[in-house]
Design a protein around this motif. Structure first.
Motif, PDB file in Angstrom:
ATOM      1  N   ARG A 115       0.829  -1.209   0.000  1.00  0.00           N
ATOM      2  CA  ARG A 115       0.000   0.000   0.000  1.00  0.00           C
ATOM      3  C   ARG A 115       0.863   1.258   0.000  1.00  0.00           C
ATOM      4  N   ALA A 116       1.941   1.227   0.780  1.00  0.00           N
ATOM      5  CA  ALA A 116       2.790   2.412   0.904  1.00  0.00           C
ATOM      6  C   ALA A 116       3.502   2.756  -0.398  1.00  0.00           C
ATOM      7  N   ALA A 117       3.718   1.748  -1.260  1.00  0.00           N
ATOM      8  CA  ALA A 117       4.501   1.976  -2.478  1.00  0.00           C
ATOM      9  C   ALA A 117       3.660   2.223  -3.721  1.00  0.00           C
ATOM     10  N   ARG A 118       2.345   2.078  -3.632  1.00  0.00           N
ATOM     11  CA  ARG A 118       1.524   2.161  -4.845  1.00  0.00           C
ATOM     12  C   ARG A 118       1.592   3.525  -5.503  1.00  0.00           C
ATOM     13  N   ARG A 119       1.615   4.597  -4.715  1.00  0.00           N
ATOM     14  CA  ARG A 119       1.702   5.930  -5.314  1.00  0.00           C
ATOM     15  C   ARG A 119       2.993   6.089  -6.104  1.00  0.00           C
ATOM     16  N   LEU A 120       4.094   5.567  -5.565  1.00  0.00           N
ATOM     17  CA  LEU A 120       5.367   5.623  -6.273  1.00  0.00           C
ATOM     18  C   LEU A 120       5.263   4.936  -7.620  1.00  0.00           C
ATOM     19  N   TYR A 121       4.732   3.702  -7.638  1.00  0.00           N
ATOM     20  CA  TYR A 121       4.691   2.946  -8.882  1.00  0.00           C
ATOM     21  C   TYR A 121       3.715   3.568  -9.884  1.00  0.00           C
ATOM     22  N   ARG A 122       2.628   4.119  -9.403  1.00  0.00           N
ATOM     23  CA  ARG A 122       1.711   4.825 -10.307  1.00  0.00           C
ATOM     24  C   ARG A 122       2.418   6.010 -10.966  1.00  0.00           C
ATOM     25  N   SER A 123       3.259   6.714 -10.206  1.00  0.00           N
ATOM     26  CA  SER A 123       3.979   7.862 -10.763  1.00  0.00           C
ATOM     27  C   SER A 123       4.958   7.437 -11.845  1.00  0.00           C
ATOM     28  N   LEU A 124       5.338   6.155 -11.845  1.00  0.00           N
ATOM     29  CA  LEU A 124       6.250   5.608 -12.851  1.00  0.00           C
ATOM     30  C   LEU A 124       5.497   4.878 -13.958  1.00  0.00           C
ATOM     31  N   ASN A 125       4.155   5.073 -13.999  1.00  0.00           N
ATOM     32  CA  ASN A 125       3.265   4.554 -15.046  1.00  0.00           C
ATOM     33  C   ASN A 125       2.959   3.067 -14.936  1.00  0.00           C
ATOM     34  N   PHE A 126       3.225   2.441 -13.792  1.00  0.00           N
ATOM     35  CA  PHE A 126       2.761   1.078 -13.581  1.00  0.00           C
ATOM     36  C   PHE A 126       1.232   1.093 -13.426  1.00  0.00           C
ATOM     37  N   PRO A 128      -2.398  -0.839 -12.276  1.00  0.00           N
ATOM     38  CA  PRO A 128      -2.902  -1.867 -11.358  1.00  0.00           C
ATOM     39  C   PRO A 128      -3.527  -3.032 -12.115  1.00  0.00           C
ATOM     40  N   GLU A 129      -3.332  -4.234 -11.573  1.00  0.00           N
ATOM     41  CA  GLU A 129      -3.870  -5.443 -12.206  1.00  0.00           C
ATOM     42  C   GLU A 129      -4.790  -6.209 -11.259  1.00  0.00           C
ATOM     43  N   LYS A 130      -4.206  -6.946 -10.296  1.00  0.00           N
ATOM     44  CA  LYS A 130      -4.991  -7.792  -9.397  1.00  0.00           C
ATOM     45  C   LYS A 130      -4.457  -7.680  -7.976  1.00  0.00           C
ATOM     46  N   THR A 131      -5.344  -7.876  -7.023  1.00  0.00           N
ATOM     47  CA  THR A 131      -4.940  -7.942  -5.624  1.00  0.00           C
ATOM     48  C   THR A 131      -4.334  -9.304  -5.319  1.00  0.00           C
ATOM     49  N   VAL A 132      -3.261  -9.306  -4.561  1.00  0.00           N
ATOM     50  CA  VAL A 132      -2.666 -10.539  -4.050  1.00  0.00           C
ATOM     51  C   VAL A 132      -3.028 -10.650  -2.576  1.00  0.00           C
ATOM     52  N   PHE A 133      -3.595 -11.787  -2.200  1.00  0.00           N
ATOM     53  CA  PHE A 133      -3.986 -12.028  -0.813  1.00  0.00           C
ATOM     54  C   PHE A 133      -2.919 -12.884  -0.146  1.00  0.00           C
ATOM     55  N   GLN A 134      -2.265 -12.311   0.840  1.00  0.00           N
ATOM     56  CA  GLN A 134      -1.215 -13.009   1.586  1.00  0.00           C
ATOM     57  C   GLN A 134      -1.883 -13.810   2.693  1.00  0.00           C
ATOM     58  N   CYS A 135      -1.995 -15.116   2.470  1.00  0.00           N
ATOM     59  CA  CYS A 135      -2.678 -16.008   3.417  1.00  0.00           C
ATOM     60  C   CYS A 135      -1.618 -16.749   4.235  1.00  0.00           C
ATOM     61  N   GLN A 136      -1.723 -16.663   5.538  1.00  0.00           N
ATOM     62  CA  GLN A 136      -0.703 -17.301   6.361  1.00  0.00           C
ATOM     63  C   GLN A 136      -1.229 -17.562   7.767  1.00  0.00           C
ATOM     64  N   GLY A 137      -0.549 -18.465   8.454  1.00  0.00           N
ATOM     65  CA  GLY A 137      -0.900 -18.778   9.825  1.00  0.00           C
ATOM     66  C   GLY A 137      -0.408 -20.153  10.208  1.00  0.00           C
ATOM     67  N   THR A 138      -0.757 -20.579  11.393  1.00  0.00           N
ATOM     68  CA  THR A 138      -0.417 -21.910  11.866  1.00  0.00           C
ATOM     69  C   THR A 138      -1.475 -22.887  11.394  1.00  0.00           C
TER      70      THR A 138
END
Length: 298
Positions: A115-126, A128-138
């Motif tokens: 989330r913190a880096a999205r503005r940077l990448y948008r400024s470089l013309n990247f 958006p495509e798809k959300t990645v869901f980071q699933c983790q746990g025990t």
């Protein structure tokens, strides 16, 4: 125009250097500073696969990094873009990215943005495509979904199956990643779903971060993806496990949540050049990447 090899940051000069010229312990300390789970071994793995740069202050401290991983002549992924928390708004990351983009000129690019880096990448013309869901746990086995019927035979993968794994991964990802697949095979346990002797789906699992990560996972549908992921879940009962996926609904996502792997965080897949849809092959029931290798490698 190539960016300058030096930058004034917080009233001190910063220079760029090759990431391979920096001790592993210093890179590991950088990722720890931003709360990333990478072990020194995980850093060693990406350093063997890719190239990159670091930002160094006047006394040689590592204050930022960026890496890229090429596949063929026309494509690359970007990852391990890190800056010290106190420097994340002063242009260091953009400066590093400009260096990376200069090295990668003419290639189609893909990355996964926090989330913190999205503005940077948008400024470089990247884009958006798809959300990645980071699933983790025990992992906690409930029995739900662990004993359903399988259309085919699920067996451990062997070295002779590597060419089929490479071909399946290329069909799903859109780019052949043979060197990456070979390296993953060396440190992973894998299961494949076979029908009439043909590989229909596969999932690899390797040590990473706090425990193990499942990925890549390639299949044509939820049932096939579940069939090759289930053995990994069963093998890690009571242990920490992670899987990064674009799927948040459906039977595959349900299996993850019921097995103790809820969504922990999200990142956004972004592209520069060809869009994700441009890499999707035509034809019925195309293979799909159900689980990423990692957020860095895609």
């Amino acid at each position: 125009m190539r960016p300058s090899d030096s930058l004034n940051v917080d009233a001190f000069a910063t220079r760029v250097d090759d990431i391979r010229d920096v001790e592993l312990e210093r890179l590991h300390a950088l990722s720890i500073s931003v709360g990333w789970p990478h072990r020194a071994e995980d850093w060693r793995f990406v350093l063997e696969l890719g190239k990159g740069i670091v930002a160094l202050d006047e006394i040689g401290r590592v204050i930022g990094s960026a890496m890229w991983f090429t596949h063929g002549a026309d494509f690359a992924t970007i990852g391990m873009v890190i800056t010290l928390p106190r420097l994340q708004t002063n242009g260091t990351a953009q400066w590093l990215m400009q260096h990376a983009l200069t090295e990668l000129a003419g290639r189609d690019l893909r990355l996964n943005a926090t989330r913190a880096a999205r503005r940077l990448y948008r400024s470089l013309n990247f884009q958006p495509e798809k959300t990645v869901f980071q699933c983790q746990g025990t992992v906690r086995l409930t029995g739900d979904g662990l004993d359903t019927a399988v259309n085919g035979q699920v067996v451990p993968l062997e070295r002779k199956d590597l060419p089929a794994v490479i071909a399946s991964d290329a069909a799903a990802f859109g780019v052949q990643r043979d060197i990456l697949a070979e390296r993953l095979f060396e440190q992973s346990t894998g299961y494949g779903l076979f029908r009439d002797g043909v590989l229909a789906a596969f999932a690899l699992c390797r040590p990473f971060g706090r425990g193990h990560v499942i990925g890549p996972v390639v299949a044509a549908n939820d049932d096939d993806a579940i069939a090759v992921v289930r053995p990994h879940i069963a093998a890690h009962d009571g242990m920490f496990l992670r899987l990064d996926t674009h799927f948040s609904t459906g039977d595959f996502a349900t299996l993850l949540s019921q097995s103790g792997l809820p969504v922990y965080d999200t990142v956004l897949t972004m592209s520069l050049g060809k869009r994700l849809a441009d890499f999707v092959p035509s034809g019925p029931a195309p293979l799909v990447t159900y689980g990423l290798v990692s957020q860095t490698l895609g």
